[in-house]
Design a protein around this motif. Structure first.
Motif, PDB file in Angstrom:
ATOM      1  N   ASP A 176     133.021  71.898  53.126  1.00  0.00           N
ATOM      2  CA  ASP A 176     133.921  70.885  52.551  1.00  0.00           C
ATOM      3  C   ASP A 176     133.203  69.551  52.361  1.00  0.00           C
ATOM      4  O   ASP A 176     133.335  68.903  51.336  1.00  0.00           O
ATOM      5  CB  ASP A 176     135.120  70.638  53.481  1.00  0.00           C
ATOM      6  CG  ASP A 176     136.140  71.742  53.360  1.00  0.00           C
ATOM      7  OD1 ASP A 176     135.984  72.585  52.437  1.00  0.00           O
ATOM      8  OD2 ASP A 176     137.069  71.779  54.183  1.00  0.00           O
ATOM      9  N   GLN A 177     132.462  69.159  53.381  1.00  0.00           N
ATOM     10  CA  GLN A 177     131.747  67.883  53.293  1.00  0.00           C
ATOM     11  C   GLN A 177     130.715  67.922  52.166  1.00  0.00           C
ATOM     12  O   GLN A 177     130.582  66.971  51.408  1.00  0.00           O
ATOM     13  CB  GLN A 177     131.069  67.549  54.621  1.00  0.00           C
ATOM     14  CG  GLN A 177     130.331  66.227  54.626  1.00  0.00           C
ATOM     15  CD  GLN A 177     131.260  65.038  54.380  1.00  0.00           C
ATOM     16  OE1 GLN A 177     132.144  64.764  55.168  1.00  0.00           O
ATOM     17  NE2 GLN A 177     131.083  64.376  53.244  1.00  0.00           N
ATOM     18  N   LEU A 178     129.977  69.015  52.081  1.00  0.00           N
ATOM     19  CA  LEU A 178     128.967  69.135  51.023  1.00  0.00           C
ATOM     20  C   LEU A 178     129.599  69.009  49.650  1.00  0.00           C
ATOM     21  O   LEU A 178     129.064  68.360  48.758  1.00  0.00           O
ATOM     22  CB  LEU A 178     128.224  70.477  51.131  1.00  0.00           C
ATOM     23  CG  LEU A 178     127.237  70.611  52.283  1.00  0.00           C
ATOM     24  CD1 LEU A 178     126.730  72.049  52.396  1.00  0.00           C
ATOM     25  CD2 LEU A 178     126.059  69.650  52.113  1.00  0.00           C
ATOM     26  N   SER A 179     130.768  69.597  49.466  1.00  0.00           N
ATOM     27  CA  SER A 179     131.348  69.543  48.130  1.00  0.00           C
ATOM     28  C   SER A 179     132.029  68.198  47.871  1.00  0.00           C
ATOM     29  O   SER A 179     132.082  67.756  46.737  1.00  0.00           O
ATOM     30  CB  SER A 179     132.293  70.720  47.888  1.00  0.00           C
ATOM     31  OG  SER A 179     133.355  70.651  48.775  1.00  0.00           O
ATOM     32  N   LYS A 180     132.496  67.529  48.923  1.00  0.00           N
ATOM     33  CA  LYS A 180     133.109  66.203  48.719  1.00  0.00           C
ATOM     34  C   LYS A 180     132.061  65.137  48.485  1.00  0.00           C
ATOM     35  O   LYS A 180     132.130  64.365  47.540  1.00  0.00           O
ATOM     36  CB  LYS A 180     133.958  65.831  49.938  1.00  0.00           C
ATOM     37  CG  LYS A 180     135.290  66.524  49.959  1.00  0.00           C
ATOM     38  CD  LYS A 180     136.266  65.748  50.845  1.00  0.00           C
ATOM     39  CE  LYS A 180     137.508  66.578  51.142  1.00  0.00           C
ATOM     40  NZ  LYS A 180     137.331  67.405  52.377  1.00  0.00           N
TER      41      LYS A 180
END
Ligand SMILES: *[C@@H]1O[C@H](CO)[C@@H](O)[C@H](O)[C@H]1NC(C)=O
Ligand SMILES: *[C@@H]1O[C@H](CO)[C@@H](O)[C@H](O)[C@H]1NC(C)=O
Ligand SMILES: *[C@@H]1O[C@H](CO)[C@@H](O)[C@H](O)[C@H]1NC(C)=O
Ligand SMILES: *[C@@H]1O[C@H](CO)[C@@H](O)[C@H](O)[C@H]1NC(C)=O
Ligand SMILES: *[C@@H]1O[C@H](CO)[C@@H](O)[C@H](O)[C@H]1NC(C)=O
Ligand SMILES: *[C@@H]1O[C@H](CO)[C@@H](O)[C@H](O)[C@H]1NC(C)=O
Ligand SMILES: *[C@@H]1O[C@H](CO)[C@@H](O)[C@H](O)[C@H]1NC(C)=O
Ligand SMILES: *[C@@H]1O[C@H](CO)[C@@H](O)[C@H](O)[C@H]1NC(C)=O
Ligand SMILES: [Zn+2]
Length: 725
Positions: A391-395
């Motif tokens: 999630d963090q990588l995509s945000k």
């Protein structure tokens, strides 16, 4: 007596005999701008090539001065020479005060060589200069301590290079080129402990391998970070001063470092550096830490196991007793959010199979272990934590340090390969990459993904694999553009090479047509040896691509350029590219030339020609047949370089994926097992790799095919939220 010369020599400093060198030549030399307090520093080369030694002349003395200050020990000789030799079996040799190099490792032509060539020259020079202290001033007692010599020089070469080429951010490149690179070898059952007894000359050749260099460098870097820079540097300096002009074993270094760390209180007073390091040097392989979080309780259970790439119950039983001292550093959104602190927060001790430890991480935050991948180990998490990371990588991927992004990609894909993580999760980690402009994570990803590419090459899924790759690459390809601009920073240039090369490999139409145009333009030049429109950084793959898609005319054109070039790095680039042809008869002739004196291919380049052929789709079979047919000829042609034949075997085995091919490899071993010399270990590693390739297909093909189907079908396009770099 005319025509006779009598040289007089002063008494040398006390030194090891393997470091003595003489050169008799008609080469020219250039002296470096003289620093009156330093040694006389000169570079030597063929008369025709001496102008290419400018770069070495410039950086050599600067790196030497850097090491004098880093080690806090002055360079003890009155002069330092460096010479480029046209035919040389090794890459370079650190003879005290007279370092010998291959031409490609020392000569740089600003108008012909690539940025990679230049970076390699800087690292090799830094490596050899580091040996003047580590290896020469203090020398190993016996070959079994060779790893310390090589590992050490392989580590500090990055510091020396960073000093003269800060734009390369080479300390970030370290994780990909050393740690992740050597993980692939060290994960095999046929790997070996870094510290091995040596009784036979073949065993000496055999230990000049990636384990001594790459793993050695990696665990020394780990030590640097757990001791902290100040303790490491001071301990090292004490060691060099205490043992100068003498010989040592690894324990002498551990003792100096322990003493310093205890004084500085950077290490617990009931642990020694030796106790910790023995677990890394006396056991082969490395651990994977399984991290299972207790979310509400703010703690996590850390379990250590030896990482096993290939399932094998017999070996797994043996590995149950493997344990390491493991430094644990970590970062999260609110703890060490800058990823700066690499000193361990705590240790998993050798006695501990697992350790349940408190952590400063909220239950909604991701947790990442092994900050900047300073520890020599892999990390796996419970699925929920993987999802938080994804999630963090995509945000916003920039929140996570670029080196740790590289680590996450490499760990996830290799954990999946070892059946420790579903491929679903690993592939989900890769999806954010379309927005990542950074060289390092992409490099890790492409290295790990090239395995999947090779495995799928002959399968029905290769089409959707290419489609997925194009979808990841497209955005980056548009951002970097095919043509380089003069003001591009170095890492953007490196990144471009990766992106463009892969775009062409997966048939991106724009890329393919640009390559064709460039090579065509070159062939139309009236003086192709003086005017080459192909950008220097692109030559490797542009040549390869043109040769692959061309025929005899293109091949002959390039061979002629090879014969007429005066620049070793360009010759080397061309030699590799010539192996890209799909014409079987040309490949077979080329293989033969590699072992034929007078063919135009120098002895030093023979094994790399065979390896280059072996890396090709068609060439792998031809090269395999060739070494089986011509084993005796090969052995005779490369008498001392037998350990580089290991490299050929490795290149071939990467392409073999069927039980039939495995059987052929086993027959080869049976037939020549008394005659393999230093290539024996490489053959065992090849057998293990091919066994793994076969097993991989059975275990993973279906899951990967399904994931790729889903990801590449338009209606299920998985959205990646926008992000900034
Ligand atoms: C020879 O060595 C001695 C001492 O070892 C030193 O004083 C002298 O300068 C050296 N001579 C040359 C020419 O390097
Ligand atoms: C000259 O060398 C000395 C010692 O080797 C070093 O301390 C000094 O910084 C060097 N000066 C320059 C300009 O490189
Ligand atoms: C590189 O090219 C420039 C311009 O063509 C020329 O002035 C220079 O001498 C060349 N350098 C070398 C090392 O050949
Ligand atoms: C070398 O080290 C040994 C101890 O291993 C010591 O006895 C000897 O004096 C040292 N030699 C020199 C020249 O420092
Ligand atoms: C930690 O994990 C190990 C096995 O991986 C297990 O045996 C142990 O009970 C776990 N400890 C806790 C406190 O959950
Ligand atoms: C497992 O390892 C043992 C010991 O190295 C070896 O003899 C055996 O062939 C391996 N089994 C498989 C299936 O690879
Ligand atoms: C992403 O994270 C970086 C680093 O923390 C930050 O500088 C940047 O502003 C963030 N971008 C967005 C769009 O939030
Ligand atoms: C991977 O991503 C897909 C699409 O977002 C999702 O459906 C799937 O659950 C994810 N898999 C895992 C194991 O997280
Ligand atoms: Zn070395």
């Amino acid at each position: 007596m005319e025509d006779w010369v009598w040289d007089h020599y002063n008494k040398s400093v006390p030194m090891s005999t393997y470091l003595v060198a003489f050169v008799v030549s008609d080469f020219e030399s250039r002296q470096s701008d003289r620093n009156l307090s330093g040694p006389v520093f000169s570079v030597w080369a063929r008369k025709d090539a001496i102008h290419q030694a400018e770069y070495a002349r410039d950086i050599g003395p600067r790196i030497l001065t850097f090491f004098e200050s880093y080690f806090n020990v002055p360079f003890p000789l009155p002069k330092q020479d460096m010479i480029a030799l046209p035919d040389f079996n090794a890459g370079a040799m650190e003879n005290w005060g007279l370092i010998t190099y291959r031409e490609t490792a020392m000569l740089y032509d600003v108008n012909v060589s690539s940025d990679y060539n230049r970076q390699r020259i800087a690292t090799v020079i830094a490596h050899e200069l580091a040996h003047q202290w580590f290896g020469n001033l203090v020398t190993p007692s016996w070959w079994s301590d060779l790893w310390l010599n090589e590992g050490f020089a392989s580590y500090v070469e990055y510091m020396g290079t960073d000093h003269v080429e800060p734009d390369a951010k080479i300390l970030e490149q370290f994780v990909v080129d050393e740690i992740q690179n050597v993980f692939a070898l060290d994960a095999l059952d046929s790997s070996h402990p870094i510290s091995v007894p040596v009784h036979h000359p073949d065993e000496i050749n055999e230990i000049f391998d990636r384990i001594s260099y790459g793993k050695g460098a990696s665990i020394i870097r780990m030590m640097n970070h757990f001791l902290t820079e100040a303790s490491f540097k001071a301990g090292l300096s004490n060691y060099l001063n205490k043992w100068k002009y003498n010989s040592t074993t690894q324990n002498n270094l551990w003792d100096s470092l322990t003493e310093q760390a205890w004084t500085d209180r950077t290490l617990d007073s009931h642990v020694t550096v030796g106790t910790i390091m023995d677990t890394w040097t006396l056991q082969k392989g490395f651990p994977v830490i399984q991290v299972d979080r207790n979310y509400p309780g703010k703690h996590a259970n850390f379990t250590q196991t030896k990482f096993q790439l290939i399932k094998n119950a017999t070996m797994a039983k043996e590995y149950e007793s493997y344990r390491w001292w493991i430094p644990i550093s970590y970062a999260s959104k609110t703890f060490n959010a800058e990823f700066k602190r690499t000193k361990p927060e705590f240790w998993i001790k050798k006695e501990e199979k697992w350790n349940d430890h408190g952590i400063h991480v909220d239950k909604t935050d991701w947790l990442i272990i092994n900050v900047q991948q300073t520890g020599y180990y892999r990390v796996n998490y419970d699925i929920r934590n993987w999802q938080l990371i994804i999630d963090q990588l995509s945000k916003n991927h920039s929140v996570i340090h670029n080196v740790n992004r590289a680590q996450l990609l490499d760990d996830a894909l290799n954990l999946a390969r070892a059946s420790l993580l579903p491929y679903d999760v690993a592939f989900n980690v890769t999806q954010y990459l379309k927005n990542d402009d950074d060289f390092v994570p992409w490099e890790s990803f492409l290295n790990a993904f090239s395995y999947i590419s090779t495995m799928l090459l002959r399968s029905p899924s290769y089409g959707i694999f290419k489609k997925y790759m194009r979808s990841l690459l497209e955005n980056q390809y548009n951002r970097v553009q095919f043509m380089q601009r003069d003001d591009d920073p170095l890492l953007k240039r490196f990144h471009r090479i990766n992106i463009v090369q892969w775009a062409c490999a997966v048939d991106s139409p724009d890329c393919v047509s640009q390559v064709k145009q460039l090579f065509g333009a070159w062939m139309n030049e009236t003086e192709p040896d003086n005017a080459n429109p192909v950008p220097m950084n692109m030559r490797g793959f542009v040549y390869c691509s043109a040769i692959k898609n061309g025929g005899e005319t293109e091949w002959n054109f390039l061979w002629e350029r090879y014969s007429l070039s005066n620049v070793a790095s360009e010759k080397n680039t061309i030699l590799r590219a010539l192996a890209c042809t799909r014409e079987t008869w040309i490949l077979n002739r080329y293989l033969l030339w590699a072992v034929t004196p007078g063919s135009g291919i120098r002895k030093q380049d023979g094994t790399s020609v065979i390896s280059a052929v072996a890396r090709g789709d068609i060439g792998s079979y031809l090269a395999f047949n060739f070494i089986r047919d011509k084993w005796t000829v090969i052995r005779e042609h490369f008498p001392v370089g037998l350990f580089s034949i290991g490299g050929i075997v490795t290149s071939i085995s990467n392409r073999l994926t069927t039980p039939f091919e495995l059987n052929e490899l086993l027959n080869f071993k049976t037939k020549y097992h008394n005659d393999l010399g230093a290539a024996a270990r490489a053959v065992d590693q090849a057998i293990e790799r091919v066994t793994a390739n076969i097993q991989w297909h059975g275990d993973n093909y279906k899951a990967i095919d399904e994931w790729l189907q889903r990801a590449t079908s338009a209606e299920n396009e998985i959205p990646v939220t926008s992000s900034a770099g």
